[in-house]
Scaffold this motif. Sequence first.
Motif, PDB file in Angstrom:
ATOM      1  N   ASP A  20       0.549  -1.240   0.010  1.00 30.66           N
ATOM      2  CA  ASP A  20      -0.210   0.158   0.485  1.00 30.66           C
ATOM      3  C   ASP A  20       1.085   1.646   0.179  1.00 30.66           C
ATOM      4  O   ASP A  20       0.386   2.193  -0.722  1.00 30.66           O
ATOM      5  N   HIS A  21       2.061   1.194   0.899  1.00 29.43           N
ATOM      6  CA  HIS A  21       2.667   2.571   0.698  1.00 29.43           C
ATOM      7  C   HIS A  21       4.365   2.387   0.462  1.00 29.43           C
ATOM      8  O   HIS A  21       5.108   3.196   0.769  1.00 29.43           O
ATOM      9  N   ASN A  22       4.614   0.844  -1.103  1.00 32.58           N
ATOM     10  CA  ASN A  22       5.326   0.813  -1.050  1.00 32.58           C
ATOM     11  C   ASN A  22       7.149   0.674  -0.439  1.00 32.58           C
ATOM     12  O   ASN A  22       8.063   1.291  -0.294  1.00 32.58           O
ATOM     13  N   ILE A  23       6.408  -0.102   0.993  1.00 34.61           N
ATOM     14  CA  ILE A  23       7.835  -0.107   2.110  1.00 34.61           C
ATOM     15  C   ILE A  23       8.093  -1.651   2.235  1.00 34.61           C
ATOM     16  O   ILE A  23       7.228  -2.642   2.093  1.00 34.61           O
ATOM     17  N   ILE A  24       9.433  -1.531   2.540  1.00 32.48           N
ATOM     18  CA  ILE A  24       9.892  -2.765   2.022  1.00 32.48           C
ATOM     19  C   ILE A  24      10.012  -2.941   4.370  1.00 32.48           C
ATOM     20  O   ILE A  24      10.910  -1.973   4.255  1.00 32.48           O
ATOM     21  N   VAL A  25      10.568  -4.123   4.380  1.00 33.02           N
ATOM     22  CA  VAL A  25      10.193  -4.349   5.970  1.00 33.02           C
ATOM     23  C   VAL A  25      11.001  -5.701   6.359  1.00 33.02           C
ATOM     24  O   VAL A  25      11.558  -6.742   6.034  1.00 33.02           O
ATOM     25  N   ALA A  26      12.323  -5.210   7.088  1.00 33.09           N
ATOM     26  CA  ALA A  26      13.686  -6.289   7.419  1.00 33.09           C
ATOM     27  C   ALA A  26      12.753  -6.349   8.353  1.00 33.09           C
ATOM     28  O   ALA A  26      13.675  -5.946   9.611  1.00 33.09           O
ATOM     29  N   ASN A  27      13.270  -7.999   9.721  1.00 31.12           N
ATOM     30  CA  ASN A  27      12.902  -8.458  10.461  1.00 31.12           C
ATOM     31  C   ASN A  27      13.726  -8.494  10.895  1.00 31.12           C
ATOM     32  O   ASN A  27      14.128 -10.257  10.739  1.00 31.12           O
ATOM     33  N   TRP A  28      15.380  -8.412  11.372  1.00 30.49           N
ATOM     34  CA  TRP A  28      16.046  -9.232  12.143  1.00 30.49           C
ATOM     35  C   TRP A  28      16.345  -9.373  12.920  1.00 30.49           C
ATOM     36  O   TRP A  28      16.179  -8.637  13.922  1.00 30.49           O
ATOM     37  N   MET A  29      16.727 -10.943  13.246  1.00 38.00           N
ATOM     38  CA  MET A  29      16.793 -11.614  14.450  1.00 38.00           C
ATOM     39  C   MET A  29      18.458 -12.072  14.972  1.00 38.00           C
ATOM     40  O   MET A  29      18.971 -12.579  14.188  1.00 38.00           O
ATOM     41  N   GLY A  30      18.907 -12.502  15.841  1.00 41.15           N
ATOM     42  CA  GLY A  30      20.530 -12.251  16.338  1.00 41.15           C
ATOM     43  C   GLY A  30      21.167 -11.678  16.588  1.00 41.15           C
ATOM     44  O   GLY A  30      21.073 -10.730  16.560  1.00 41.15           O
ATOM     45  N   TYR A  31      22.315 -12.410  16.370  1.00 38.47           N
ATOM     46  CA  TYR A  31      23.692 -11.992  16.438  1.00 38.47           C
ATOM     47  C   TYR A  31      23.934 -12.359  14.837  1.00 38.47           C
ATOM     48  O   TYR A  31      24.476 -13.312  14.044  1.00 38.47           O
ATOM     49  N   LEU A  32      24.071 -10.966  14.349  1.00 36.87           N
ATOM     50  CA  LEU A  32      24.973 -11.449  12.543  1.00 36.87           C
ATOM     51  C   LEU A  32      25.401 -11.600  13.187  1.00 36.87           C
ATOM     52  O   LEU A  32      26.735 -10.354  13.110  1.00 36.87           O
ATOM     53  N   LYS A  33      26.197 -12.345  11.389  1.00 39.15           N
ATOM     54  CA  LYS A  33      27.772 -12.726  11.491  1.00 39.15           C
ATOM     55  C   LYS A  33      28.016 -11.799   9.902  1.00 39.15           C
ATOM     56  O   LYS A  33      27.029 -11.519   9.409  1.00 39.15           O
ATOM     57  N   GLN A  34      29.233 -11.488   9.329  1.00 38.82           N
ATOM     58  CA  GLN A  34      29.337 -10.191   8.459  1.00 38.82           C
ATOM     59  C   GLN A  34      28.612 -10.771   6.787  1.00 38.82           C
ATOM     60  O   GLN A  34      27.674 -10.345   6.163  1.00 38.82           O
ATOM     61  N   GLU A  35      29.231 -12.466   6.749  1.00 33.69           N
ATOM     62  CA  GLU A  35      27.919 -12.721   5.571  1.00 33.69           C
ATOM     63  C   GLU A  35      26.074 -13.239   5.663  1.00 33.69           C
ATOM     64  O   GLU A  35      25.643 -12.986   4.896  1.00 33.69           O
ATOM     65  N   ASP A  36      25.766 -12.809   7.090  1.00 27.43           N
ATOM     66  CA  ASP A  36      24.199 -12.732   7.351  1.00 27.43           C
ATOM     67  C   ASP A  36      23.741 -11.461   7.025  1.00 27.43           C
ATOM     68  O   ASP A  36      22.995 -11.261   5.269  1.00 27.43           O
ATOM     69  N   ILE A  37      25.206  -9.781   6.471  1.00 28.01           N
ATOM     70  CA  ILE A  37      24.541  -9.211   6.560  1.00 28.01           C
ATOM     71  C   ILE A  37      24.686  -9.081   5.194  1.00 28.01           C
ATOM     72  O   ILE A  37      23.323  -7.725   4.858  1.00 28.01           O
TER      73      ILE A  37
END
Length: 133
Positions: A20-37
Amino acid sequence: MRPLVQVFKESFVEILYEEDHNIIVANWMGYLKQEDIRLGCMALNDFIRKSRIKKHLSNQSQLKVLSRDVQNYIIDTWYPEAEKLGLQKIAIFASADIFARDSVDHVNLNIGRGNLEIRTKHSMQQCMDWLIN
């Protein structure tokens, strides 16, 4: 408002599209490693490019402390790339964990933003309200 559409999912991030508003949502979880990000941000960038997204909600309420490598990647690589793709506003729903919040604040205070507006809010609704207005 229509339901959010899932566009990417891994154990460390779920990316949803709010049509409806052209928004991207990212739900990040836990400890992020560099390859995850890197993987999560590549998925974000692909969708930003494809759908001409201007607004992003980064839900970091389940995020743990960001390592220095992850912080540097966001500052030096992802923010500039996302802005070049046309992203204009990022609303951050911060973690209640003080150490996680401090690492996120470090990232947001140390970027050369150009025209990218970044605001930290205290609820998902406050994030959406700011992005929509």
